[in-house]
Design a protein around this motif. Structure first.
Motif, PDB file in Angstrom:
ATOM      1  N   TRP A 156      68.886 -13.686 139.166  1.00 26.44           N
ATOM      2  CA  TRP A 156      69.757 -12.930 140.070  1.00 26.44           C
ATOM      3  C   TRP A 156      68.899 -11.879 140.752  1.00 26.44           C
ATOM      4  CZ3 TRP A 156      75.484 -12.493 138.683  1.00 26.44           C
ATOM      5  CH2 TRP A 156      76.229 -11.987 139.755  1.00 26.44           C
ATOM      6  N   SER A 172      68.100  -9.235 144.378  1.00 19.57           N
ATOM      7  CA  SER A 172      68.509  -8.626 145.637  1.00 19.57           C
ATOM      8  C   SER A 172      67.462  -9.027 146.668  1.00 19.57           C
ATOM      9  CB  SER A 172      68.634  -7.115 145.516  1.00 19.57           C
ATOM     10  OG  SER A 172      67.392  -6.527 145.223  1.00 19.57           O
ATOM     11  N   LEU A 201      67.452  -8.095 139.815  1.00 17.59           N
ATOM     12  CA  LEU A 201      68.419  -7.027 139.571  1.00 17.59           C
ATOM     13  C   LEU A 201      68.333  -6.598 138.116  1.00 17.59           C
ATOM     14  CD1 LEU A 201      71.449  -8.284 141.655  1.00 17.59           C
ATOM     15  CD2 LEU A 201      70.014  -6.309 142.104  1.00 17.59           C
ATOM     16  N   GLU A 227      72.213 -10.587 148.147  1.00 22.48           N
ATOM     17  CA  GLU A 227      71.780 -11.040 146.829  1.00 22.48           C
ATOM     18  C   GLU A 227      71.759 -12.561 146.758  1.00 22.48           C
ATOM     19  OE1 GLU A 227      74.162  -9.214 143.744  1.00 22.48           O
ATOM     20  OE2 GLU A 227      73.905  -7.224 144.604  1.00 22.48           O
ATOM     21  N   GLU A 241      70.224  -8.067 134.772  1.00 23.91           N
ATOM     22  CA  GLU A 241      70.750  -9.396 135.060  1.00 23.91           C
ATOM     23  C   GLU A 241      69.804 -10.459 134.527  1.00 23.91           C
ATOM     24  OE1 GLU A 241      73.658 -10.106 136.078  1.00 23.91           O
ATOM     25  OE2 GLU A 241      74.257  -8.095 136.633  1.00 23.91           O
TER      26      GLU A 241
END
Length: 175
Positions: free
Chosen positions: A170, A172, A163, A133, A166
């Protein structure tokens, strides 16, 4: 199992440090409450940093806020380097290769995050397809020069997926 998370504050033009690794620009941008940063701190079980980051500039040097997360992080620290100091600090583990550094830091982190610090180590983790991440805090400043969040001239695109639930910063990493 621990996940590797590259978390950094960057300028709007993509720099995480100024020329020569200068971090003084960051001081005014990390003051105050930040619920995401607080939640992150509580989720970090270990830090994996590069030697330049570990021995480099700290925007809070010489204050009670010196160190990771404004001096609030107290846990295992692993430094990836081929040049460990002759007298290493007792609370820091120096590791000579990326696979060992990742394995040791993940073991120490347990089911929490390994927070990757330093653009070069993060790039190595991406190239090894080990980074899980990325969390980016964007500071309202244009630095114009310095160390980029991610710099890989001629490299392939790295796909990211926001994500769910979020902030917009943020992601992945998709391999």
């Amino acid at each position: 199992m621990a996940k590797l998370l590259y978390a950094a504050t960057m300028s709007l033009d993509g720099y995480i440090a100024g020329p020569g690794g200068d971090m003084s620009w960051l001081t005014e941008h990390v003051a105050g409450d930040n619920p995401t940063a607080d939640r992150l701190l509580n989720s970090v079980g270990a830090i994996l940093a590069g030697n330049n980051t570990f021995g480099g500039d700290d925007p809070n040097r010489g204050t009670d806020s010196e160190g990771a997360f404004g001096g609030r992080y107290h846990g295992p620290v692993f430094v990836l380097t081929h040049r460990p100091p002759a007298e290493p600090p007792a609370d820091v583990t120096f590791v000579g290769d990326l696979p060992s550094a990742i394995a040791e830091s993940k073991k120490a982190a347990g089911d929490k995050y390994v927070n990757v610090l330093g653009a070069n180590v993060a790039k190595q983790c991406i190239e090894a397809k080990q980074l899980d991440e990325i969390l980016v805090f964007v500071a309202p400043v244009l630095l114009g020069d310095g160390v980029r969040l991610f710099d890989h001239p001629g490299g392939a695109n790295v796909r990211l997926k926001p994500l769910a639930g979020e902030t917009a910063h943020w992601f992945s990493v998709v391999y």
